[in-house]
Design an enzyme around this catalytic site. Structure first.
Site, PDB file in Angstrom:
ATOM      1  CG  ASP A 277      -2.218   0.843   0.901  1.00  0.00           C
ATOM      2  OD1 ASP A 277      -2.140   1.725   0.021  1.00  0.00           O
ATOM      3  OD2 ASP A 277      -3.248   0.666   1.571  1.00  0.00           O
TER       4      ASP A 277
HETATM    5  C1  NOJ Z   1      -3.992   4.058   0.292  1.00  0.00           C
HETATM    6  C2  NOJ Z   1      -5.157   3.134   0.335  1.00  0.00           C
HETATM    7  O1  NOJ Z   1      -5.122   2.335   1.496  1.00  0.00           O
HETATM    8  C3  NOJ Z   1      -5.254   2.221  -0.877  1.00  0.00           C
HETATM    9  O2  NOJ Z   1      -6.442   1.486  -0.809  1.00  0.00           O
HETATM   10  C4  NOJ Z   1      -5.154   3.025  -2.135  1.00  0.00           C
HETATM   11  O3  NOJ Z   1      -5.292   2.201  -3.258  1.00  0.00           O
HETATM   12  C5  NOJ Z   1      -3.833   3.753  -2.130  1.00  0.00           C
HETATM   13  N1  NOJ Z   1      -3.794   4.666  -1.005  1.00  0.00           N
HETATM   14  C6  NOJ Z   1      -3.571   4.497  -3.433  1.00  0.00           C
HETATM   15  O4  NOJ Z   1      -4.347   5.635  -3.523  1.00  0.00           O
END
Ligand code: NOJ
Length: 731
Positions: A277
């Protein structure tokens, strides 16, 4: 004649080729083998730096360095939504030595240009075909703009509405969650973008509902509740996964070899790649398992994280770790292989670059907007109706109150500038269009913004309400109150909205409360004082049109709750599938499992939702009274619509095993079917129930189906009352 036939055949082939090119899926057989050979050949030509480049995901915005694309040091980008900008990075990669195409990712969570209800709202439709179509159009629009990978679906199960991200999921139940996960995966990929099953795993169970917090999940529950939607998504073809931010039972998910490698790749045979993530590799330092970024990079890669999202950690440290002998180059090769595999299976090496001139024509097509309207209609849940809806003939004036009814700043995930986003119909206009000409509709925003934190003109709103026959108040959560990093401990209406609602009710006029929220709120006061509650989870582009359809009776509501609505925050987690206790609740009796100051049941249970029709259930039956452990039975029930309108009912099937080797949930959803019934019609609804689906996992994660008696409940919510029994016998 023959010529014409040939021409028709050629046309058919062309049409098939065009659609086949668009949909993405895992290739099989010789094609898949050929891809492995192309990967081998490519890997042999790559320098270590180019390999690490394939694992480096960077995003549009400050610090984005297109030179890294040109030099082969960046293989993936994110957050690009403008086709001309996407074309620019695609051109840059063509200047790199190996010209390996970029994978271009985006959170196309519930729409790209056409917006559908939030995922929780889509799940509320209990209509997998419709959910698949919504994902299809999202994928199609995104891919027309040049995006080829979405960070969706989020398949985390959550029983905690304090967690702001409940809106991105499908609610509290493993079965519904799995059906929705598979439908969304299929839809996006049919639309042309690879999917990401996220967040692997346990993110929906963060303690206290506080975002990014710790998750402790017993093995049996992990396998019964949290993992099934991931499995369903991979079985539907999901090409990538994203690791979660949280620790799972003490190990950060981003460094969890047991989950990422042993289970996902080992047991489940997943062939795609796993991304971290946002910055979650460098966060391994803060979790306290790495001294520095180099160690974090090492631990993540060796655990099974192939791609570093927005962390620069692989980019800065991985090559040096390999050269120092701390990371075997074989491990890097494996990660690169998985990334390249997805790129090949996606067809990126053969796809033309995006055509910015063509993209706008493919946005907000009539077909997409139709799906958006239907999804918004079916995703709205009528929680309460004291005989006030649909709006009666005698009503001559309606006061619409609440800034949210006129969406100036509709919450959207991405804003694909330049792609011609059309205005969303405001609720007052939508009502005017549908109500007879002699009904007046007035509008007062009352609040400065959708979030409801402060009043604009409170008194004008009260005056408008007092002068009307019916008040429609559109309130809820918006802005910073929902989504990531929006955990709440108080689940009332944010800001001054409760005060507004009470003032509206005090006018003595009947109030219909239309809610647009990102999660279940605590609605105790409203449930007692307003005449009707229509719950939506932000309906998207056609959301207000759908609300107007329901309020005026053009559409008979059919949404059902994918999550229980608590009476009090103190009840959380409150969900339908709990285990029995040794002291079942006996209200008023001290030493039974009750609260001193609250009831046990939720305010509105899982699966609940009203219709303008009444549905009846009778004659539940099974095709055999018992079945072997490898067998199945047909379960049927007669469902009638006793009027007064045509409508749709979500027929739900729950099981319970009252006596087993370990305590089993009081109810478990195992199937459902959304059926349309004309006024006065009765249909027999049939389900196939396989013994193999009636088991549970033990403490080691082994799946066990136990012989014995089962109760099968059929009905329109998790309180389904009609029951039939079946026994599972040893063969
Ligand atoms: C953080 C989030 O937890 C995730 O779900 C997302 O895809 C990413 N940011 C990218 O924006």
């Amino acid at each position: 004649m023959a010529l014409r036939l040939v021409a028709a055949f050629l046309l058919l082939c062309l049409a098939t080729a065009a659609s086949a090119q668009q949909a993405v899926s895992w290739k099989t057989g010789r094609e898949a083998q050929g891809i492995e050979r192309r990967i081998d050949a490519l890997l042999r030509r790559m320098t270590l730096e180019e390999k690490v480049g394939q694992l480096h995901l960077s995003g549009r915005g400050e610090g984005f360095d297109v030179e890294q694309v040109r030099s082969g040091a960046m293989g993936a980008v994110m957050n690009f939504v403008v086709p001309a900008e996407i074309l620019a990075v695609q051109k840059a990669v063509r200047e790199s030595r190996l010209r390996i195409p970029l994978i271009i990712g985006l959170d196309a969570v519930h729409g790209f240009s056409t917006y559908f209800p939030l995922p929780l709202g889509q799940a509320s439709s209990w209509n997998p075909e419709l959910i698949e179509k919504a994902a299809y159009w999202t994928g199609r629009e995104a891919s027309a703009a040049g995006v080829n990978w979405t960070f969706a679906p989020m398949v985390d199960i959550s029983r905690d509405p304090r967690w702001g991200r409940t809106l991105e999921g499908a609610g509290e139940d493993a079965y519904l969650g799995s059906v929705v996960a598979a439908a969304r995966t299929r839809g996006y990929q049919r639309g042309g973008v690879a999917t990401t099953a996220k967040h692997f795993v346990g993110y929906g169970a963060v303690e206290g509902g506080r975002d990014y917090n710790t998750a402790w999940i017993p093995t049996s529950q992990l396998f019964d509740l949290h993992l099934p939607p991931f499995k369903a998504s991979f079985e539907a073809g999901a090409m990538t996964a994203m690791a979660a931010f949280n620790t799972l039972n003490g190990v950060p998910a981003t460094a969890h070899r047991g989950m990422l490698t042993d289970l996902l790749r080992g047991k489940w045979g997943f062939r795609g790649f796993v991304t971290s993530d946002f910055g979650s590799i460098t966060e391994l330092r803060l979790h306290g398992i790495a001294r520095d970024d180099a160690e974090a990079a090492r631990k993540a890669l060796l655990a099974g994280i192939d791609m570093d999202m927005m962390g620069d950690v692989y980019h800065n440290h991985l090559a040096a770790e390999v050269r120092a002998g701390r990371v075997p180059v074989k491990a890097v090769d494996e990660a690169v292989r998985r990334v390249l595999r997805v790129k090949f299976h996606l067809g990126l090496f053969d796809r033309p670059d995006v055509d910015p001139a063509a993209a706008p024509k493919l946005m907000q097509t009539e077909a997409a907007r139709e799906v958006a309207l239907q999804a918004a209609r079916e995703g709205a849940i009528l929680l309460k109706n004291a005989d006030i809806l649909p709006i009666r003939e005698g009503v001559k004036s309606v006061a619409v109150i609440g800034a949210m009814a006129v969406p100036e700043d509709e919450r959207v995930w991405t804003d694909p500038a330049g792609l011609g986003r059309r205005a969303i119909t405001p609720l007052p206009d939508a009502l005017r269009e549908r109500l007879p000409k002699d009904v007046s509709v007035t509008f007062e925003p009352a609040l400065t913004k959708n979030c409801g934190t402060e009043f604009a003109d409170r008194e004008a709103a009260i005056r408008a309400a007092a002068a009307s026959d019916l008040v429609v108040a559109m309130l809820g959560e918006d802005c910073e109150f929902m989504g990531e990093a929006a955990s709440r401990t108080k689940l009332g209406l944010p800001g001054v909205q409760q005060e507004l609602l009470e003032a509206l009710v005090a006018t003595g006029k009947p109030v219909v409360l239309v809610l647009a929220t990102g999660r279940p709120l605590v609605l105790g006061w409203a449930s007692e004082h307003v005449s009707a509650i229509l719950q939506t989870f932000h309906g998207g582009t056609e959301g207000r049109a759908a609300i107007a359809d329901i309020l005026t009776g053009r559409y008979n509501p059919s949404g059902r709750l994918p999550m229980s609505f608590p009476r009090s925050v103190g009840q959380i987690p409150v969900y339908y599938g709990g285990l029995p206790t040794g002291r079942p609740a006996r209200p008023g009796e001290r030493y039974s499992s009750v609260y001193m100051d609250e009831r046990n049941e939720p305010l509105y249970p899982f699966g609940h939702g009203l219709s303008y029709s009444r549905f009846t259930y009778s004659s539940p039956r099974v095709s055999a009274a018992s079945m072997p452990l490898n067998g199945a039975v047909d379960v049927s029930v007669d469902v009638g619509n006793s009027g007064p309108r045509d409508g749709q009912e979500v027929v739900q099937l729950y099981i319970r095993q009252p006596v087993a080797g370990r305590s089993r949930p009081l109810r478990e959803l195992k199937s459902f079917s959304k059926v349309t019934l004309r006024n006065g019609e009765t249909k027999t609804v049939r389900f196939r129930l396989a013994a193999a689906a009636m088991g549970a996992h033990d403490d080691r994660g082994a799946y066990v189906v136990e012989p014995g008696q089962f109760e099968i409940y059929l009905g329109g919510s998790s309180r389904a009352a009609v029951m039939v029994k079946v026994s599972l016998a040893k063969p």
